[in-house]
Design an enzyme around this catalytic site. Structure first.
Site, short mmCIF file in Angstrom:
data_model
loop_
_atom_site.label_atom_id
_atom_site.label_comp_id
_atom_site.label_asym_id
_atom_site.label_seq_id
_atom_site.Cartn_x
_atom_site.Cartn_y
_atom_site.Cartn_z
N GLU A 244 0.97 -0.78 0.02
CA GLU A 244 -0.23 0.14 0.03
C GLU A 244 1.23 1.17 0.17
OE1 GLU A 244 -1.99 1.32 3.68
OE2 GLU A 244 -0.86 -0.78 4.54
N LYS B 76 -4.73 -2.74 14.49
CA LYS B 76 -3.85 -2.12 14.84
C LYS B 76 -4.22 -2.60 16.53
CE LYS B 76 -3.25 0.59 11.12
NZ LYS B 76 -3.56 0.63 9.87
#
Length: 327
Positions: free
Chosen positions: A53, A176
């Site tokens: 990404e 996360k």
């Protein structure tokens, strides 16, 4: 060697629109998709390719992918054109643009393209473009998930929905740690996404090796991962796979220190009414401040480790497919 020629021709046929010329925009429906010649050639020949990404711009990550036998394909939108694989100049351009390049998830793609803008792709957008050109493996740091207090905010990352409908394998360090890990895993189960843990029975917690959440699928080698990916594709399940790789032990930050910082950062975000797309960057930055930079150092270490594992998985998958062609 006859089989090899036939196999390569088959791959060339599948990727014909990507290999007609060097770095030219190839049509995907009515939208042009620019595929780097190196990426196009690798795909045509059945070689290992790893999608990356562009919200994480790093020559170091690309280098690790190359050193472990795969071709890196960083994905971004430049001047309204989706790009799969970036040149050094394009990488540097994105790095200079910084936050001026719009953070682009799936929902933002049409807007950025229509406006001729520049977009740094997040997990969902990167998965989508990788799938368009048949890149099966994507490496990132960690995916988004169900946010804490989501029962009040309904804040659930589009990364999860993308995993439920796009057949790309994401190699990461889990979700996360600012998120609600148990609820995220429940949501992925609802979507039918296979969640595998690498060399462990427990889902990692991003900055630390353990979250306390067990997984039903364990993979211990790149070859195990390749077999899992190929089985999912041949079964046409239509979903992605999440391969969670624990952060290397030497870089693992003390769990209670991170958790304490996260709780404090979340409280501050609520007090300042920081929500939506602004919340995650705020929380990550604040946690880094509260931990004296330890969380950033750990983040860099886990991304590099994921790139190492992801490249090996892509190579193992390419080898598995070649062996299947031979047999």
């Amino acid at each position: 060697m006859a089989f090899s020629a036939v196999w390569r021709l088959a791959n060339l046929g599948r990727h014909l629109d990507l290999s007609e010329s060097v770095n030219k925009a190839a049509p995907v429906g009515s939208i042009k998709l620019k595929v780097a010649s190196e990426v196009s050639e690798a795909l045509s020949l059945g070689r290992a390719v790893v999608a990356l990404e562009s919200t994480i711009i790093s020559h170091e990550v690309e280098r690790i992918v190359r050193e472990n036998g795969a071709v890196p394909a960083t994905i971004a939108i430049l001047d309204g054109t989706p790009c799969v694989g970036l040149s050094v100049e394009e990488l540097e351009r994105l790095a200079i643009l910084g936050t001026r390049a719009q953070k682009t998830a799936r929902r933002d793609i049409a807007h950025v393209v229509a406006c001729g803008g520049n977009g740094a792709t997040t997990v969902s957008a990167t998965m989508l473009f990788a799938s368009m050109v048949h890149i099966p493996v994507f490496v990132t740091g960690g995916i988004g998930g169900v946010h804490r207090h989501s029962e009040q905010t309904m804040d659930i990352s589009s990364d999860l929905t993308e995993l439920g409908r796009t057949p790309v394998t994401v190699v990461c360090a889990g979700v996360k740690s600012i998120l609600d890990i148990p609820r995220t895993l429940e949501y992925l189960e609802t979507l039918g996404v296979c969640v595998a843990a690498y060399k462990t029975n427990e889902f990692p917690a991003f900055f630390t090796e353990s979250s306390g959440c067990k997984v039903s699928c364990r993979v211990d080698t790149p070859e195990d991962c390749a077999s899992l990916i190929e089985a999912s594709i041949k079964l046409k399940l239509g979903t992605g796979i999440l391969i969670a790789v624990p952060i290397p032990q030497e870089h693992s930050t003390s769990g209670h220190i991170i958790e304490s910082a996260i709780q404090k950062a979340i409280k501050e975000a609520r007090e300042k009414n920081i929500t939506g797309n602004a919340e995650t960057p705020f929380l990550l930055a604040r946690v880094n401040d509260l931990t004296g930079g330890a969380s950033l150092a750990a983040n860099i270490a886990l991304v590099k480790n994921n790139a190492l594992v992801g490249a090996k998985v892509a190579v193992a998958l390419a080898q598995l497919r070649e062996n299947c062609q031979r047999s």
